[in-house]
Design a protein around this motif. Structure first.
Motif, short mmCIF file in Angstrom:
data_model
loop_
_atom_site.label_atom_id
_atom_site.label_comp_id
_atom_site.label_asym_id
_atom_site.label_seq_id
_atom_site.Cartn_x
_atom_site.Cartn_y
_atom_site.Cartn_z
N ALA A 195 1.03 0.12 -6.44
CA ALA A 195 2.27 0.70 -6.97
C ALA A 195 2.40 2.17 -6.59
O ALA A 195 3.46 2.61 -6.12
N ALA A 196 1.33 2.93 -6.74
CA ALA A 196 1.37 4.36 -6.42
C ALA A 196 1.63 4.57 -4.94
O ALA A 196 2.44 5.42 -4.54
N THR A 197 0.95 3.80 -4.11
CA THR A 197 1.12 3.93 -2.66
C THR A 197 2.54 3.56 -2.25
O THR A 197 3.17 4.25 -1.44
N GLY A 198 3.06 2.47 -2.82
CA GLY A 198 4.42 2.06 -2.50
C GLY A 198 5.44 3.12 -2.86
O GLY A 198 6.37 3.39 -2.10
N GLY A 238 6.89 4.96 0.16
CA GLY A 238 8.14 4.24 0.37
C GLY A 238 9.38 5.02 -0.04
O GLY A 238 10.49 4.60 0.26
N SER A 239 9.18 6.15 -0.71
CA SER A 239 10.35 6.95 -1.10
C SER A 239 11.02 7.51 0.16
O SER A 239 10.36 7.73 1.17
N PRO A 240 12.33 7.72 0.10
CA PRO A 240 13.03 8.19 1.29
C PRO A 240 12.54 9.56 1.74
O PRO A 240 12.84 10.57 1.14
N GLY A 241 11.77 9.56 2.77
CA GLY A 241 11.26 10.79 3.38
C GLY A 241 11.54 10.73 4.87
O GLY A 241 12.19 9.78 5.36
N PRO A 242 11.05 11.69 5.62
CA PRO A 242 11.34 11.73 7.06
C PRO A 242 10.92 10.46 7.81
O PRO A 242 11.69 9.93 8.60
N ALA A 243 9.71 9.95 7.57
CA ALA A 243 9.24 8.78 8.32
C ALA A 243 10.04 7.52 7.98
O ALA A 243 10.52 6.83 8.89
N ALA A 260 0.02 13.01 -0.18
CA ALA A 260 0.09 11.72 -0.86
C ALA A 260 -1.29 11.07 -0.92
O ALA A 260 -1.71 10.57 -1.98
N PHE A 261 -2.01 11.09 0.19
CA PHE A 261 -3.33 10.45 0.20
C PHE A 261 -4.35 11.24 -0.61
O PHE A 261 -5.24 10.64 -1.22
N LEU A 262 -4.22 12.55 -0.66
CA LEU A 262 -5.11 13.33 -1.51
C LEU A 262 -4.90 12.94 -2.97
O LEU A 262 -5.85 12.75 -3.73
N LEU A 304 -3.02 1.53 3.81
CA LEU A 304 -2.45 1.26 5.13
C LEU A 304 -1.65 -0.04 5.13
O LEU A 304 -0.57 -0.12 5.72
N LEU A 305 -2.16 -1.06 4.46
CA LEU A 305 -1.46 -2.33 4.36
C LEU A 305 -0.13 -2.17 3.62
O LEU A 305 0.91 -2.66 4.06
N VAL A 306 -0.15 -1.45 2.49
CA VAL A 306 1.08 -1.20 1.74
C VAL A 306 2.07 -0.41 2.59
O VAL A 306 3.27 -0.71 2.63
N ALA A 307 1.56 0.60 3.29
CA ALA A 307 2.43 1.42 4.15
C ALA A 307 3.07 0.57 5.24
O ALA A 307 4.25 0.74 5.56
N ALA A 308 2.30 -0.36 5.82
CA ALA A 308 2.84 -1.22 6.88
C ALA A 308 3.99 -2.07 6.33
O ALA A 308 5.03 -2.21 6.97
N VAL A 309 3.83 -2.61 5.14
CA VAL A 309 4.88 -3.44 4.52
C VAL A 309 6.11 -2.59 4.22
O VAL A 309 7.24 -2.95 4.56
N VAL A 310 5.89 -1.44 3.58
CA VAL A 310 7.00 -0.56 3.19
C VAL A 310 7.75 -0.06 4.43
O VAL A 310 8.99 -0.08 4.47
N ASP A 311 7.00 0.37 5.45
CA ASP A 311 7.65 0.88 6.66
C ASP A 311 8.41 -0.23 7.40
O ASP A 311 9.48 0.01 7.96
N PHE A 312 7.86 -1.44 7.40
CA PHE A 312 8.57 -2.56 8.02
C PHE A 312 9.88 -2.84 7.29
O PHE A 312 10.91 -3.13 7.92
N ILE A 313 9.86 -2.72 5.96
CA ILE A 313 11.08 -2.93 5.18
C ILE A 313 12.13 -1.89 5.56
O ILE A 313 13.31 -2.22 5.75
#
Length: 199
Positions: A10-13, A17-22, A124-126, A151-160
């Motif tokens: 949840a925290a990673t998502g 996943g919040s609207p940022g530059p990436a 964020a990772f810190l 990394l897995l959560v980031a891959a899912v969120v970025d794919f979305i």
């Protein structure tokens, strides 16, 4: 363990996943160039996140916090690079023929550099590693497992985000809506960068 895992996901998502530059760059690239053409950009962003994960565990984020000048230099470099990506997207020719002939989707290297120069990723990772580290015996395995889940959560969120942008692609067959959408996404990217400097 399951509660810690859920909290980490949840925290990673929320953080990544919040609207940022990436995420906005992925949406804009998907909308402008399509999902297939933007796959390299997505992979580059994830590779840049790998560096941020390693950097956070190695204390790079703490170093950037301790030395505001270094942090500011990285923020300026990242902002300039994101501005370059935003300009590429905003000025891409309208219509698929002109688009493929005159411009290209952001590359794997573009995505890697974008997240390599993204202080938000390190911060964020810190935060994740200091508060949501998985309770696994041994510090090394705990950091590795936490990093892999992130990394897995980031891959899912970025794919979305990429898919959301790709869903706007049909709008791009008409010149005026295409230009408005591209410029709007580019401006949102720049606004996300500006919020870093306004804090």
């Amino acid at each position: 363990m399951s509660e810690a895992l859920f909290s980490l996901i949840a925290a990673t998502g929320l953080l990544l996943g919040s609207p940022g530059p990436a995420p906005l760059a992925l949406a804009a690239s998907g909308a402008t160039f399509g999902m297939r053409e933007s796959t390299g950009f997505l992979i580059g962003i994830l590779l840049g996140l790998c560096v941020a994960i390693v950097g956070a565990t190695a204390g790079v984020a703490a170093l950037l916090s301790a030395w505001p000048q270094a942090r500011f230099a990285v923020q300026v470099g990242g902002a300039l690079y994101i501005g370059y990506i935003a300009l590429t997207i905003a000025t891409a020719p309208v219509g698929e023929r002109g688009q493929s002939a005159k411009t290209r989707a952001p590359s794997l290297l573009d995505g890697f550099i974008l997240n390599l120069l993204n202080p938000k990723a390190y911060a964020a990772f810190l935060a994740i590693f200091s508060q949501f580290l998985l309770p696994i015996e041994g510090r090394g395995p705990s950091y590795i497992a936490t990093g892999l889940i992130c990394l897995l959560v980031a891959a899912v969120v970025d794919f979305i985000w990429l898919a959301l942008g790709g869903s706007l692609r049909p709008v791009f067959h008409k010149p005026l809506p295409a230009r408005i959408t591209r410029v709007s996404l580019a401006l949102l990217m720049l606004a996300a960068v500006a919020t870093v400097f306004l804090r």
